[in-house]
Design a protein around this motif. Structure first.
Motif, PDB file in Angstrom:
ATOM      1  N   VAL A 261      -5.529   1.552  -7.933  1.00  9.28           N
ATOM      2  CA  VAL A 261      -5.639   0.846  -6.657  1.00  9.28           C
ATOM      3  C   VAL A 261      -4.790   1.573  -5.644  1.00  9.28           C
ATOM      4  O   VAL A 261      -3.638   1.912  -5.917  1.00  9.28           O
ATOM      5  CB  VAL A 261      -5.171  -0.618  -6.790  1.00  9.28           C
ATOM      6  CG1 VAL A 261      -5.232  -1.314  -5.462  1.00  9.28           C
ATOM      7  CG2 VAL A 261      -6.003  -1.347  -7.822  1.00  9.28           C
ATOM      8  N   GLU A 262      -5.338   1.832  -4.487  1.00  3.45           N
ATOM      9  CA  GLU A 262      -4.569   2.450  -3.408  1.00  3.45           C
ATOM     10  C   GLU A 262      -3.507   1.469  -2.933  1.00  3.45           C
ATOM     11  O   GLU A 262      -3.760   0.274  -2.795  1.00  3.45           O
ATOM     12  CB  GLU A 262      -5.482   2.813  -2.237  1.00  3.45           C
ATOM     13  CG  GLU A 262      -6.463   3.917  -2.552  1.00  3.45           C
ATOM     14  CD  GLU A 262      -5.770   5.238  -2.826  1.00  3.45           C
ATOM     15  OE1 GLU A 262      -4.763   5.547  -2.169  1.00  3.45           O
ATOM     16  OE2 GLU A 262      -6.240   5.959  -3.714  1.00  3.45           O
ATOM     17  N   ALA A 263      -2.311   1.961  -2.678  1.00  2.00           N
ATOM     18  CA  ALA A 263      -1.202   1.102  -2.250  1.00  2.00           C
ATOM     19  C   ALA A 263      -1.519   0.387  -0.943  1.00  2.00           C
ATOM     20  O   ALA A 263      -1.082  -0.730  -0.725  1.00  2.00           O
ATOM     21  CB  ALA A 263       0.073   1.920  -2.112  1.00  2.00           C
TER      22      ALA A 263
ATOM     23  N   SER B 237      -4.283  -0.901  -0.039  1.00  2.00           N
ATOM     24  CA  SER B 237      -5.211  -2.007  -0.198  1.00  2.00           C
ATOM     25  C   SER B 237      -4.644  -3.121  -1.067  1.00  2.00           C
ATOM     26  O   SER B 237      -5.250  -4.168  -1.195  1.00  2.00           O
ATOM     27  CB  SER B 237      -6.531  -1.505  -0.798  1.00  2.00           C
ATOM     28  OG  SER B 237      -6.313  -1.034  -2.115  1.00  2.00           O
ATOM     29  N   ALA B 238      -3.497  -2.906  -1.677  1.00  2.00           N
ATOM     30  CA  ALA B 238      -2.879  -3.915  -2.532  1.00  2.00           C
ATOM     31  C   ALA B 238      -1.663  -4.510  -1.834  1.00  2.00           C
ATOM     32  O   ALA B 238      -1.121  -3.919  -0.903  1.00  2.00           O
ATOM     33  CB  ALA B 238      -2.463  -3.278  -3.857  1.00  2.00           C
ATOM     34  N   ALA B 239      -1.245  -5.679  -2.299  1.00  2.00           N
ATOM     35  CA  ALA B 239      -0.042  -6.298  -1.749  1.00  2.00           C
ATOM     36  C   ALA B 239       1.170  -5.564  -2.312  1.00  2.00           C
ATOM     37  O   ALA B 239       1.437  -5.622  -3.505  1.00  2.00           O
ATOM     38  CB  ALA B 239       0.001  -7.772  -2.115  1.00  2.00           C
ATOM     39  N   CYS B 240       1.871  -4.849  -1.450  1.00  2.00           N
ATOM     40  CA  CYS B 240       3.017  -4.039  -1.881  1.00  2.00           C
ATOM     41  C   CYS B 240       4.218  -4.310  -0.988  1.00  2.00           C
ATOM     42  O   CYS B 240       4.071  -4.677   0.171  1.00  2.00           O
ATOM     43  CB  CYS B 240       2.683  -2.548  -1.792  1.00  2.00           C
ATOM     44  SG  CYS B 240       1.351  -2.030  -2.854  1.00  2.00           S
TER      45      CYS B 240
ATOM     46  N   VAL C 250      -2.012 -11.700   2.480  1.00  2.00           N
ATOM     47  CA  VAL C 250      -3.112 -11.231   1.628  1.00  2.00           C
ATOM     48  C   VAL C 250      -3.593 -12.302   0.647  1.00  2.00           C
ATOM     49  O   VAL C 250      -4.450 -12.035  -0.181  1.00  2.00           O
ATOM     50  CB  VAL C 250      -2.729  -9.949   0.862  1.00  2.00           C
ATOM     51  CG1 VAL C 250      -2.447  -8.816   1.826  1.00  2.00           C
ATOM     52  CG2 VAL C 250      -1.556 -10.176  -0.059  1.00  2.00           C
TER      53      VAL C 250
ATOM     54  N   SER D 230      -2.126 -13.708  -1.958  1.00  2.00           N
ATOM     55  CA  SER D 230      -1.899 -13.260  -3.325  1.00  2.00           C
ATOM     56  C   SER D 230      -0.562 -13.806  -3.834  1.00  2.00           C
ATOM     57  O   SER D 230       0.428 -13.751  -3.127  1.00  2.00           O
ATOM     58  CB  SER D 230      -1.867 -11.733  -3.386  1.00  2.00           C
ATOM     59  OG  SER D 230      -1.498 -11.293  -4.676  1.00  2.00           O
TER      60      SER D 230
ATOM     61  N   VAL E  96       3.023  -9.522  -5.686  1.00  2.00           N
ATOM     62  CA  VAL E  96       3.260  -8.361  -4.825  1.00  2.00           C
ATOM     63  C   VAL E  96       3.887  -7.264  -5.680  1.00  2.00           C
ATOM     64  O   VAL E  96       4.832  -7.509  -6.423  1.00  2.00           O
ATOM     65  CB  VAL E  96       4.203  -8.711  -3.648  1.00  2.00           C
ATOM     66  CG1 VAL E  96       4.584  -7.474  -2.856  1.00  2.00           C
ATOM     67  CG2 VAL E  96       3.554  -9.735  -2.737  1.00  2.00           C
ATOM     68  N   ALA E  97       3.343  -6.067  -5.577  1.00  2.00           N
ATOM     69  CA  ALA E  97       3.891  -4.923  -6.306  1.00  2.00           C
ATOM     70  C   ALA E  97       5.080  -4.358  -5.544  1.00  2.00           C
ATOM     71  O   ALA E  97       5.034  -4.212  -4.322  1.00  2.00           O
ATOM     72  CB  ALA E  97       2.823  -3.848  -6.470  1.00  2.00           C
TER      73      ALA E  97
ATOM     74  N   VAL F   2       6.980  -6.026 -10.212  1.00  2.00           N
ATOM     75  CA  VAL F   2       6.202  -6.992  -9.439  1.00  2.00           C
ATOM     76  C   VAL F   2       7.048  -8.215  -9.133  1.00  2.00           C
ATOM     77  O   VAL F   2       7.995  -8.524  -9.851  1.00  2.00           O
ATOM     78  CB  VAL F   2       4.909  -7.424 -10.160  1.00  2.00           C
ATOM     79  CG1 VAL F   2       3.967  -6.256 -10.357  1.00  2.00           C
ATOM     80  CG2 VAL F   2       5.213  -8.091 -11.479  1.00  2.00           C
TER      81      VAL F   2
END
Length: 66
Positions: A3-5, A7-10, A27, A29, A32-33, A47
């Motif tokens: 997963v591209e960073a 597009s993810a909850a980071c 997001v 969610s 979160v990473a 996480v």
């Protein structure tokens, strides 16, 4: 699955509880990473999950810790 960073909850390791809670809300969610960006890419450090402790820390109405 990769997963591209973007597009993810980071979040970054030094983000505050309020910043993490805001990211979760943005997001929708409960997860979160925590990532560190470096020259080769992004490294997953861990996480953070939605919990009563995170929500208490992020709430402006939370009572002060004893």
């Amino acid at each position: 699955m990769i997963v591209e960073a973007e597009s993810a909850a980071c979040c970054a390791p030094d983000d505050t509880a309020l910043e993490v809670a805001a990211q979760m809300a943005r997001v929708h969610s409960p997860l979160v990473a925590v990532v560190e960006k470096d020259e080769p890419g992004v490294r997953l450090l861990g996480v953070i999950t939605a919990s009563s402790h995170l929500l208490d820390a992020a709430s402006p109405l939370a009572p002060p810790e004893a």
